[in-house]
Design an enzyme around this catalytic site. Structure first.
Site, PDB file in Angstrom:
ATOM      1  N   THR A 133      54.298  28.178  26.633  1.00  0.00           N
ATOM      2  CA  THR A 133      54.428  29.460  27.471  1.00  0.00           C
ATOM      3  C   THR A 133      53.642  30.071  28.517  1.00  0.00           C
ATOM      4  O   THR A 133      53.771  30.597  29.521  1.00  0.00           O
ATOM      5  CB  THR A 133      54.423  30.787  26.344  1.00  0.00           C
ATOM      6  N   ARG A 141      61.601  32.307  20.096  1.00  0.00           N
ATOM      7  CA  ARG A 141      61.673  33.510  19.213  1.00  0.00           C
ATOM      8  C   ARG A 141      60.619  34.648  19.445  1.00  0.00           C
ATOM      9  O   ARG A 141      60.675  35.504  18.501  1.00  0.00           O
ATOM     10  CB  ARG A 141      61.446  32.785  17.807  1.00  0.00           C
ATOM     11  N   ASP A 209      59.973  19.711  27.363  1.00  0.00           N
ATOM     12  CA  ASP A 209      59.508  19.692  28.892  1.00  0.00           C
ATOM     13  C   ASP A 209      58.700  18.713  29.259  1.00  0.00           C
ATOM     14  O   ASP A 209      58.394  18.636  30.532  1.00  0.00           O
ATOM     15  CB  ASP A 209      58.843  21.098  28.909  1.00  0.00           C
ATOM     16  N   HIS A 224      62.464  16.304  19.792  1.00  0.00           N
ATOM     17  CA  HIS A 224      63.460  17.058  20.232  1.00  0.00           C
ATOM     18  C   HIS A 224      64.042  16.524  21.406  1.00  0.00           C
ATOM     19  O   HIS A 224      64.895  16.833  22.106  1.00  0.00           O
ATOM     20  CB  HIS A 224      63.423  18.434  20.287  1.00  0.00           C
ATOM     21  N   CYS A 235      79.787   7.580  25.880  1.00  0.00           N
ATOM     22  CA  CYS A 235      79.252   6.256  25.841  1.00  0.00           C
ATOM     23  C   CYS A 235      77.851   6.046  25.929  1.00  0.00           C
ATOM     24  O   CYS A 235      77.465   4.802  26.000  1.00  0.00           O
ATOM     25  CB  CYS A 235      79.977   5.455  27.022  1.00  0.00           C
ATOM     26  N   SER A 292      57.166  28.370  15.331  1.00  0.00           N
ATOM     27  CA  SER A 292      57.566  29.267  14.517  1.00  0.00           C
ATOM     28  C   SER A 292      57.648  28.758  13.215  1.00  0.00           C
ATOM     29  O   SER A 292      57.778  29.259  12.152  1.00  0.00           O
ATOM     30  CB  SER A 292      58.578  30.431  14.953  1.00  0.00           C
TER      31      SER A 292
HETATM   32  P1  NAD Z   1      59.862  29.249  18.728  1.00  0.00           P
HETATM   33  O1  NAD Z   1      60.137  30.011  20.262  1.00  0.00           O
HETATM   34  O2  NAD Z   1      60.766  29.503  17.461  1.00  0.00           O
HETATM   35  O3  NAD Z   1      58.308  29.895  18.515  1.00  0.00           O
HETATM   36  C1  NAD Z   1      57.238  29.781  19.113  1.00  0.00           C
HETATM   37  C2  NAD Z   1      56.161  30.330  18.531  1.00  0.00           C
HETATM   38  O4  NAD Z   1      54.952  30.268  19.441  1.00  0.00           O
HETATM   39  C3  NAD Z   1      56.152  31.729  18.070  1.00  0.00           C
HETATM   40  O5  NAD Z   1      55.561  31.772  16.665  1.00  0.00           O
HETATM   41  C4  NAD Z   1      55.282  32.533  19.275  1.00  0.00           C
HETATM   42  O6  NAD Z   1      54.459  33.633  18.446  1.00  0.00           O
HETATM   43  C5  NAD Z   1      54.167  31.423  19.520  1.00  0.00           C
HETATM   44  N1  NAD Z   1      53.660  31.527  20.683  1.00  0.00           N
HETATM   45  C6  NAD Z   1      54.184  31.868  22.111  1.00  0.00           C
HETATM   46  N2  NAD Z   1      53.163  31.934  22.807  1.00  0.00           N
HETATM   47  C7  NAD Z   1      52.200  31.240  22.279  1.00  0.00           C
HETATM   48  C8  NAD Z   1      50.906  31.078  23.017  1.00  0.00           C
HETATM   49  N3  NAD Z   1      50.697  31.065  24.216  1.00  0.00           N
HETATM   50  N4  NAD Z   1      50.052  30.413  22.264  1.00  0.00           N
HETATM   51  C9  NAD Z   1      50.172  30.089  20.736  1.00  0.00           C
HETATM   52  N5  NAD Z   1      51.326  30.527  20.257  1.00  0.00           N
HETATM   53  C10 NAD Z   1      52.395  31.020  21.230  1.00  0.00           C
HETATM   54  O7  NAD Z   1      59.505  27.829  19.237  1.00  0.00           O
HETATM   55  P2  NAD Z   1      59.682  26.355  18.257  1.00  0.00           P
HETATM   56  O8  NAD Z   1      59.024  26.689  16.917  1.00  0.00           O
HETATM   57  O9  NAD Z   1      59.300  25.170  18.972  1.00  0.00           O
HETATM   58  O10 NAD Z   1      61.154  26.099  18.051  1.00  0.00           O
HETATM   59  C11 NAD Z   1      61.967  26.243  19.082  1.00  0.00           C
HETATM   60  C12 NAD Z   1      62.979  25.071  19.506  1.00  0.00           C
HETATM   61  O11 NAD Z   1      63.244  25.368  20.862  1.00  0.00           O
HETATM   62  C13 NAD Z   1      62.307  23.698  19.519  1.00  0.00           C
HETATM   63  O12 NAD Z   1      63.145  23.002  18.916  1.00  0.00           O
HETATM   64  C14 NAD Z   1      62.037  23.356  20.966  1.00  0.00           C
HETATM   65  O13 NAD Z   1      62.478  22.052  21.250  1.00  0.00           O
HETATM   66  C15 NAD Z   1      62.904  24.334  21.866  1.00  0.00           C
HETATM   67  N6  NAD Z   1      62.260  24.957  22.816  1.00  0.00           N
HETATM   68  C16 NAD Z   1      61.404  23.983  23.772  1.00  0.00           C
HETATM   69  C17 NAD Z   1      60.807  24.859  24.493  1.00  0.00           C
HETATM   70  C18 NAD Z   1      60.019  23.826  25.651  1.00  0.00           C
HETATM   71  O14 NAD Z   1      60.478  22.711  25.750  1.00  0.00           O
HETATM   72  N7  NAD Z   1      58.951  24.264  26.457  1.00  0.00           N
HETATM   73  C19 NAD Z   1      60.887  26.261  25.127  1.00  0.00           C
HETATM   74  C20 NAD Z   1      61.730  26.732  24.218  1.00  0.00           C
HETATM   75  C21 NAD Z   1      62.399  26.322  23.099  1.00  0.00           C
END
Ligand code: NAD
Length: 343
Positions: A133, A141, A209, A224, A235, A292
């Protein structure tokens, strides 16, 4: 008015107790005197180094710390660190106990992680969307995640690919465009540097990413998949982003084109899963960052180690970790790296 003596630090051994007292003189310099058990030594010394030398006969740094003066936290911690032989596991635990007394709560968490990283034989880092992020990629989430109006379990799913390709295509076109020009932040770079320095053995990531690779990490397992590769769902022939953006069908079989990521409803790639699993099983330290832990089966991985577990996240998830550090991934990693550089 004459200033009072205060405790600089005190520690308890099995039978003994030691206290170093200090008093600030009118010229702002400190003078020190020691107390062994309840017997106070009348001799005052005016140098920190001499005060420590006077304790030379007692292994106070191996004892349980009781109290540390807030203004002397760093000094006391440095003295303990210089004395303790941290090749011995018990002494690593002791150093962490001193860190807890010497620093504020957040600082002591940072120092604890730095100490564990430095002494672990095998460390695996497990990351999620919260790791990225700070590079400008929203997670799924958190409150600010842009997908709060869309259910990722539906759009990023096998059902959407099969039954609602228009929506699936639009969603991933937007995501790919958003992910093309993003760059790793300092936290990603630090993880790559720690891998080079031998402090981290593997990074298992749920992120698609590619930012860990872009930052220079080599031993990365993309649980993932990755948005940077695409293939035909039918295919499996590899394809390009341009063909996907133009919404073309597969040039070989006419099948639907899609990014090489794991959709909800699909199995994880066997090679990344077993490599991550093996690394986590042999780890004596697992650091979980920005997830999360709601997505199965990756959310089971942190339980598969017998080593220490650390959770770095903006919010707590109520799981069982040996250490929880609430904060932003990048900021926490920078702080830990700064402590490691001073060690
Ligand atoms: P999630 O969105 O469920 O959880 C993200 C967690 O990170 C949250 O608990 C949030 O509080 C925390 N968070 C947000 N910003 C933060 C920061 N700067 N520092 C520390 N913590 C922070 O994501 P997840 O658990 O990875 O599961 C979501 C699924 O979505 C995964 O399978 C993933 O592949 C996919 N996804 C990937 C990306 C990416 O590739 N960047 C982005 C979004 C979702």
């Amino acid at each position: 008015m004459e200033k009072q003596w205060s405790t600089i630090f005190s520690a308890h051994g099995e039978k003994e107790k030691i206290t170093l007292f200090g008093k600030q003189e009118s010229d702002e310099n400190w003078v020190y005197r020691k107390s062994i058990g309840d017997i106070s030594d009348g001799e005052e010394v005016s140098s920190w180094e001499v005060a420590l030398q006077q304790l030379e006969d007692y292994p106070w740094y191996t004892w349980a710390p009781q109290e540390v003066h807030p203004a002397f936290g760093k000094k006391v911690y440095r003295a303990v660190k210089e004395k303790l032989n941290t090749d011995v596991e018990e002494n690593v635990n002791n150093l962490v106990s001193w860190a807890k007394r010497c620093f504020s709560e957040h600082e002591s968490e940072i120092v604890t992680l730095a100490v564990w990283l430095q002494h672990a034989k095998h460390t695996t880092v497990l990351t999620g969307a919260g790791m990225s992020t700070e590079s400008g990629i929203p997670d799924f989430r958190s409150k600010g995640g842009i997908w709060r109006d869309v259910d990722p379990q539906y759009v990023a799913s096998v059902d959407a690919l099969n039954d609602n390709y228009d929506m699936f295509h639009e969603f991933y076109t937007t995501r790919m465009n958003a992910l093309t020009d993003v760059n790793p932040h300092r936290g990603h770079e630090i993880l790559a540097e720690w891998e080079k320095e031998g402090l981290v053995q593997a990074v298992a990531t749920q992120n698609i990413d590619g930012l860990h690779f872009k930052a220079g990490s080599k031993n990365v397992f993309e649980l993932h998949g990755t948005i940077h590769r695409l293939h035909c769902d039918n295919c499996l022939k590899e394809t390009t982003m341009e063909q996907f953006f133009k919404k073309e069908a597969c040039s070989k079989c006419g099948g639907k084109l899609r990014p090489s990521i794991v959709l909800f409803g699909e199995m994880l790639p066997e090679d990344s899963w077993s490599a991550s699993f093996n690394h986590i099983q042999q780890s004596d330290l697992v650091v979980v960052i920005g997830t999360s832990l709601q997505v199965h089966p990756v959310n089971r991985l942190p339980e598969m180690t017998e080593g220490k577990t650390v959770y770095i996240n903006l919010e707590s998830n109520g799981g069982h970790f040996d250490l929880v550090i609430n904060g932003k991934a990048g900021e926490v990693l920078i702080q830990v790296d700064e402590v490691l550089k001073q060690m």
